[in-house]
Motif scaffolding. Sequence first.
Motif, PDB file in Angstrom:
ATOM      1  N   TYR A 115      15.931 -11.320 -16.092  1.00  0.00           N
ATOM      2  CA  TYR A 115      16.308 -12.435 -16.947  1.00  0.00           C
ATOM      3  C   TYR A 115      15.781 -13.723 -16.335  1.00  0.00           C
ATOM      4  O   TYR A 115      15.498 -13.806 -15.138  1.00  0.00           O
ATOM      5  N   SER A 116      15.650 -14.747 -17.175  1.00  0.00           N
ATOM      6  CA  SER A 116      15.067 -16.024 -16.767  1.00  0.00           C
ATOM      7  C   SER A 116      16.149 -17.062 -16.505  1.00  0.00           C
ATOM      8  O   SER A 116      17.236 -17.018 -17.100  1.00  0.00           O
ATOM      9  N   LEU A 117      15.846 -18.010 -15.627  1.00  0.00           N
ATOM     10  CA  LEU A 117      16.758 -19.130 -15.388  1.00  0.00           C
ATOM     11  C   LEU A 117      16.989 -19.917 -16.663  1.00  0.00           C
ATOM     12  O   LEU A 117      18.065 -20.500 -16.860  1.00  0.00           O
ATOM     13  N   ALA A 118      16.002 -19.925 -17.562  1.00  0.00           N
ATOM     14  CA  ALA A 118      16.139 -20.675 -18.817  1.00  0.00           C
ATOM     15  C   ALA A 118      17.320 -20.186 -19.639  1.00  0.00           C
ATOM     16  O   ALA A 118      17.890 -20.945 -20.430  1.00  0.00           O
ATOM     17  N   SER A 119      17.731 -18.935 -19.464  1.00  0.00           N
ATOM     18  CA  SER A 119      18.859 -18.402 -20.229  1.00  0.00           C
ATOM     19  C   SER A 119      20.185 -19.023 -19.808  1.00  0.00           C
ATOM     20  O   SER A 119      21.188 -18.915 -20.512  1.00  0.00           O
ATOM     21  N   PHE A 120      20.214 -19.700 -18.647  1.00  0.00           N
ATOM     22  CA  PHE A 120      21.423 -20.377 -18.185  1.00  0.00           C
ATOM     23  C   PHE A 120      21.455 -21.845 -18.595  1.00  0.00           C
ATOM     24  O   PHE A 120      22.472 -22.509 -18.402  1.00  0.00           O
ATOM     25  N   SER A 121      20.368 -22.375 -19.100  1.00  0.00           N
ATOM     26  CA  SER A 121      20.266 -23.774 -19.526  1.00  0.00           C
ATOM     27  C   SER A 121      20.763 -24.757 -18.463  1.00  0.00           C
ATOM     28  O   SER A 121      21.636 -25.591 -18.718  1.00  0.00           O
ATOM     29  N   PRO A 122      20.226 -24.683 -17.248  1.00  0.00           N
ATOM     30  CA  PRO A 122      20.649 -25.653 -16.222  1.00  0.00           C
ATOM     31  C   PRO A 122      20.228 -27.064 -16.607  1.00  0.00           C
ATOM     32  O   PRO A 122      19.230 -27.271 -17.290  1.00  0.00           O
ATOM     33  N   ARG A 123      21.007 -28.042 -16.177  1.00  0.00           N
ATOM     34  CA  ARG A 123      20.722 -29.434 -16.501  1.00  0.00           C
ATOM     35  C   ARG A 123      19.479 -29.907 -15.767  1.00  0.00           C
ATOM     36  O   ARG A 123      19.152 -29.441 -14.676  1.00  0.00           O
ATOM     37  N   LYS A 124      18.791 -30.875 -16.342  1.00  0.00           N
ATOM     38  CA  LYS A 124      17.632 -31.465 -15.689  1.00  0.00           C
ATOM     39  C   LYS A 124      18.084 -32.132 -14.398  1.00  0.00           C
ATOM     40  O   LYS A 124      19.040 -32.909 -14.377  1.00  0.00           O
ATOM     41  N   GLY A 125      17.402 -31.838 -13.310  1.00  0.00           N
ATOM     42  CA  GLY A 125      17.762 -32.400 -12.020  1.00  0.00           C
ATOM     43  C   GLY A 125      18.842 -31.638 -11.288  1.00  0.00           C
ATOM     44  O   GLY A 125      19.203 -31.999 -10.165  1.00  0.00           O
ATOM     45  N   GLU A 126      19.377 -30.554 -11.889  1.00  0.00           N
ATOM     46  CA  GLU A 126      20.421 -29.775 -11.225  1.00  0.00           C
ATOM     47  C   GLU A 126      19.870 -29.089  -9.978  1.00  0.00           C
ATOM     48  O   GLU A 126      18.714 -28.666  -9.932  1.00  0.00           O
ATOM     49  N   ASN A 127      20.710 -28.962  -8.969  1.00  0.00           N
ATOM     50  CA  ASN A 127      20.322 -28.278  -7.734  1.00  0.00           C
ATOM     51  C   ASN A 127      20.443 -26.768  -7.954  1.00  0.00           C
ATOM     52  O   ASN A 127      21.471 -26.159  -7.667  1.00  0.00           O
ATOM     53  N   VAL A 128      19.375 -26.167  -8.489  1.00  0.00           N
ATOM     54  CA  VAL A 128      19.437 -24.738  -8.808  1.00  0.00           C
ATOM     55  C   VAL A 128      19.388 -23.886  -7.543  1.00  0.00           C
ATOM     56  O   VAL A 128      19.872 -22.750  -7.542  1.00  0.00           O
ATOM     57  N   ARG A 129      18.842 -24.421  -6.457  1.00  0.00           N
ATOM     58  CA  ARG A 129      18.847 -23.676  -5.194  1.00  0.00           C
ATOM     59  C   ARG A 129      20.285 -23.437  -4.736  1.00  0.00           C
ATOM     60  O   ARG A 129      20.662 -22.320  -4.371  1.00  0.00           O
ATOM     61  N   LYS A 130      21.079 -24.496  -4.771  1.00  0.00           N
ATOM     62  CA  LYS A 130      22.481 -24.383  -4.371  1.00  0.00           C
ATOM     63  C   LYS A 130      23.224 -23.437  -5.306  1.00  0.00           C
ATOM     64  O   LYS A 130      23.999 -22.585  -4.856  1.00  0.00           O
ATOM     65  N   GLY A 131      22.963 -23.558  -6.611  1.00  0.00           N
ATOM     66  CA  GLY A 131      23.623 -22.689  -7.576  1.00  0.00           C
ATOM     67  C   GLY A 131      23.267 -21.225  -7.362  1.00  0.00           C
ATOM     68  O   GLY A 131      24.129 -20.341  -7.466  1.00  0.00           O
ATOM     69  N   TYR A 132      22.005 -20.964  -7.036  1.00  0.00           N
ATOM     70  CA  TYR A 132      21.576 -19.588  -6.801  1.00  0.00           C
ATOM     71  C   TYR A 132      22.254 -19.004  -5.569  1.00  0.00           C
ATOM     72  O   TYR A 132      22.787 -17.883  -5.589  1.00  0.00           O
ATOM     73  N   LEU A 133      22.248 -19.771  -4.474  1.00  0.00           N
ATOM     74  CA  LEU A 133      22.841 -19.278  -3.235  1.00  0.00           C
ATOM     75  C   LEU A 133      24.357 -19.111  -3.353  1.00  0.00           C
ATOM     76  O   LEU A 133      24.963 -18.324  -2.619  1.00  0.00           O
ATOM     77  N   GLN A 134      24.971 -19.845  -4.266  1.00  0.00           N
ATOM     78  CA  GLN A 134      26.405 -19.694  -4.520  1.00  0.00           C
ATOM     79  C   GLN A 134      26.709 -18.543  -5.470  1.00  0.00           C
ATOM     80  O   GLN A 134      27.874 -18.231  -5.722  1.00  0.00           O
ATOM     81  N   GLY A 135      25.660 -17.913  -5.991  1.00  0.00           N
ATOM     82  CA  GLY A 135      25.847 -16.748  -6.855  1.00  0.00           C
ATOM     83  C   GLY A 135      25.966 -17.057  -8.329  1.00  0.00           C
ATOM     84  O   GLY A 135      26.292 -16.170  -9.127  1.00  0.00           O
ATOM     85  N   ARG A 136      25.687 -18.291  -8.736  1.00  0.00           N
ATOM     86  CA  ARG A 136      25.860 -18.649 -10.143  1.00  0.00           C
ATOM     87  C   ARG A 136      24.930 -17.870 -11.063  1.00  0.00           C
ATOM     88  O   ARG A 136      25.279 -17.540 -12.191  1.00  0.00           O
ATOM     89  N   PHE A 137      23.727 -17.561 -10.589  1.00  0.00           N
ATOM     90  CA  PHE A 137      22.742 -16.891 -11.437  1.00  0.00           C
ATOM     91  C   PHE A 137      22.601 -15.412 -11.112  1.00  0.00           C
ATOM     92  O   PHE A 137      21.751 -14.729 -11.690  1.00  0.00           O
ATOM     93  N   GLY A 138      23.429 -14.894 -10.205  1.00  0.00           N
ATOM     94  CA  GLY A 138      23.319 -13.497  -9.817  1.00  0.00           C
ATOM     95  C   GLY A 138      22.093 -13.278  -8.953  1.00  0.00           C
ATOM     96  O   GLY A 138      21.533 -14.200  -8.366  1.00  0.00           O
ATOM     97  N   ALA A 139      21.656 -12.012  -8.860  1.00  0.00           N
ATOM     98  CA  ALA A 139      20.425 -11.623  -8.158  1.00  0.00           C
ATOM     99  C   ALA A 139      20.438 -11.985  -6.674  1.00  0.00           C
ATOM    100  O   ALA A 139      19.418 -12.304  -6.094  1.00  0.00           O
TER     101      ALA A 139
END
Length: 356
Positions: A324-348
């Motif tokens: 699945y793609s990050l686009a399916s989560f609709s993260p906000r522009k400028g959001e810290n997706v690295r932090k979100g990923y390491l916190q488990g928000r996007f799985g994987a």
Amino acid sequence: MLIQFTVENHRSIKNSAVISFAASKDKSFEEYLLHPDEKKALLPVLAIYGANAAGKSNVLHAMMTMREMVVGNAAKVSKGQKLPWEPFGGTKEPTSFEMVFIFQGVRYTYGFSFDAKKIYKEYLYHWPNNKLYLVSSNDWNLPQTENAYRWFLEKLTFLMDEEPATSETVAQIASGDDKKARILKELLLADLGITDVTIKNTSGKIPVITTTHRIINEDGTTDYFQLLMEQESVGTQHFFARIGGWLQALENGALLVVDEIEDSLHPLLTRRLIEMVQDKAVNTNGAQLIFTTHDAMLLDLNFFRRDQIWFAEKNDETCATELYSLASFSPRKGENVRKGYLQGRFGAIPFIGGDA
């Protein structure tokens, strides 16, 4: 250019899994996008993240297996030999591959299904820019299947191990023309301290590769010393191994398929390789890149669009890989997706700890 790849029933991939280079409606970094025609917008780079054993490398392996069955050794199997069938678990169902791609202005869809003993289904569709089939056939002066075959042969480039890539770098340096100059330029930009490379025993199985380094002394004088390639750092050896194939793929407008792109490389060197494909001033022929990685530093919406970041996760119950793609989560522009990923928000990511 690759538009989409679909795989079903291969290794850890059970159900149909799709990876797509088609650009979403994301408005960021539109200058990255490739435009094979007036309607389509394709991504130059896709990154696949996932925990170890999640199956992200199996996506690339499926692509490599498909190519092998079309133009590689698996295309030459003799009667009684087995096809490279690696199904999910103990299933007896056929494996299916499909590529949707554009070559010389024509869109193709090619796919087939198979098991160890036989091909069950094969199909090829093409859309020749709204021309009549008879007109296109006359323009090409060759069967349409040949162009589809050529795409697999000429445009799919795999950097899955170091030896083939090193061979390409060696061949370009040995040519002694502007290709060597470009490789030396990239080695200089990578700040590896290498000013020249010489190749000896090019006709043998193992060429002797020697690098030249420059030292500026305190009094302003210059000295040089040489090292054998095996004396260089592992990171330098890996960058050297890849750069020849990388530049060749850019020149040919090929699709680069790379497993663990950051392997033994400094993060800035990894970023440089990706930037070369993202930058239209460097990538003038529509080359593309798909790679797997664990490098969270690349998870940056100031570097990638949301639709360029993909995840592979293994289902807890079925142990099958899901994409699945990050686009399916609709993260906000400028959001810290690295932090979100390491916190488990996007799985994987791997689950570490828990009750014994």
